[in-house]
Design an enzyme around this catalytic site. Sequence first.
Site, short mmCIF file in Angstrom:
data_model
loop_
_atom_site.label_atom_id
_atom_site.label_comp_id
_atom_site.label_asym_id
_atom_site.label_seq_id
_atom_site.Cartn_x
_atom_site.Cartn_y
_atom_site.Cartn_z
N TYR A 42 -27.99 2.87 33.78
CA TYR A 42 -28.94 3.57 33.22
C TYR A 42 -29.06 3.96 32.45
O TYR A 42 -29.11 5.18 31.87
CB TYR A 42 -29.17 3.96 34.62
CG TYR A 42 -31.05 4.98 35.08
CD1 TYR A 42 -32.19 4.36 33.93
CD2 TYR A 42 -31.41 5.35 35.95
CE1 TYR A 42 -32.96 4.57 34.50
CE2 TYR A 42 -32.84 6.05 36.80
CZ TYR A 42 -33.83 5.40 35.57
OH TYR A 42 -34.38 5.37 36.28
N CYS A 43 -30.74 3.84 31.16
CA CYS A 43 -30.92 4.25 30.48
C CYS A 43 -29.98 4.18 29.21
O CYS A 43 -29.18 3.20 28.98
CB CYS A 43 -31.87 6.07 30.91
SG CYS A 43 -32.48 6.44 29.71
#
Length: 589
Positions: free
Chosen positions: A323-324
């Site tokens: 994530y990210c």
Amino acid sequence: MDTDNTDLNKTLTAWWQYNQDLYTIFSNNLLKENPVQQALNEQSARDFGIWLNEIAKQPETFVQHQFDWWQEQIKIMQQTWGQGFDTEQPDIIEAERGDRRFKAEEWRDNPWFNYIKQSYLLFGQSLLSSIRETPGLDDKLKERLEFFARQVVNSISPSNFISTNPELLKLTLDSKGENLIKGLDMFKKDLAKSGDMLRISMTDEHAFELGKDIATTPGRVVFQNHLFELIQYDATTKDVFKTPLLIVPPYVNKYYILDLKQQNSLVKWSVDQGHTVFMISWKNPDASMADVGFEDYIVDGVIAALDAIEKQTGEAYVNAVGYCIAGTLVTTAMAYFVSKRMKHRIKSATLLTTLLDFSQPGEIGVFVNEPTISALEKYNLQNGIMHGHLLGVSFSMLRENSLYWNYYVNNYLKGEAPMDLDLLYWNGDSTNLTAKCHNFMLRDLYLENRLVQPREIEVRGTKIDLSKVKQPVYMLSTRDDHIALWQATFQGIQHTSAKTTFVLGESGHIAGVINPPAAEKYGFWYGPEATGEANAWLDKAKHQSGSWWPHWGKWLSQYTDEKVPKRVTSSKTNPGIYAAPGEYVKVKI
């Protein structure tokens, strides 16, 4: 009459004392510049000087803008001060869609406040329009000028001051100043727990308890080192997919954004689909970890987790979710395996709102210039870490009206305690960044964009090349993401050789990801493989209502192998360490 005078005196006394206390606090605490603020101010001054020079070269453009502004101002005066003031008539200048600052009826019905509102909106729109339309300015300079101009414009909004906000004025008079007394108390408490910048509370920090109200999915910490704890979640199905699922959250946030409550937990949903889910819970670093770098998060983080999963399950391969910035981490780890000629232990990768090519950094780009990054590097080296509170406030200022001034008004001027909301609690539960890792991100990734340049980045002495990554990728971006622009993520994945299923979710960086099927909130676009130009892809993509989670689950099933009996997280031979959510996640700054 005497009662009225007493009430008025009480209100004025509270107001006076509020302003005196506020001035003292600002003078003693908030007016001290740190190196980062000083660098931003200096950069802003340089940019503003360049803008003035360009205006001076073409005075006719400036004169035309002034003339247009004055013409609109006359129209506002005529509408609000004319004898036929009509509240049903549309305003000359309307607030932008989604601007909630002027919702009170008095902004519309009272000529004086209507005039203040429209004049203010005209000023802001004219200033930003002038910047955009000034010839001779490059795009990055315009972006910075617009950002800093917007900060100034929104800070002086009439909604932020009692004397020019009819809602606040009425509240203060009706409560005899009690709202200000309550607000000042909250301000003092926030200041006491702030770092170099005022951190406004968005929710009650005692409203939730990890493991009880949020981060409640049952599991056990099965591995721990100096960087992370590895959580294995309890199975809820009789059989599970043979290939485990490793979720790597960003080290700039706490992991439980993916496990807030059962109804919006990606972890719980994945477990219920039959996955053996492992989650990395990063340690919240302090100054003693100053020398921990990006490459350490790869080797001692992601790869160490893969070793621990193999020991726990006997499986050498996993499907990974990043994530990210953790998606950047996972992709770099995959490139590292190729360069080291190691076993490719990540069977498939799911990248959520992930940048690989940092040439389009979005609104974060206002910080991406040599002077500001040099100041940030200096700050990090002096402190050993980038303080999470400073980082959090900086990100809030990218959406200053909704994430900063809104809470400033509600908390300090209205005297209202912030609401109890799990997402806001997580947002305020900040994490630090190590000096070495943050400096790498700032210079090597954002400023110099070296990750997409073959063999320009080293991981423990091994040069990596993203074009060597061939494992299948599911990339989710979100349309309104201001941190990882979807056009930039689309461009970035093309630096790999991965067959990529690209999906564009509605909403933003958080809400577009945490979008469970039961919520029925946001849809998504899906379509051809991620090649070519982003908008051309979107033109051919199909829209589907509902959550992207089931679409991802179907894609992931291609790489899970057969089912096996469910795995236990604790046994006599392998009891684990302690129950989820573990200890690292509980460390606050």
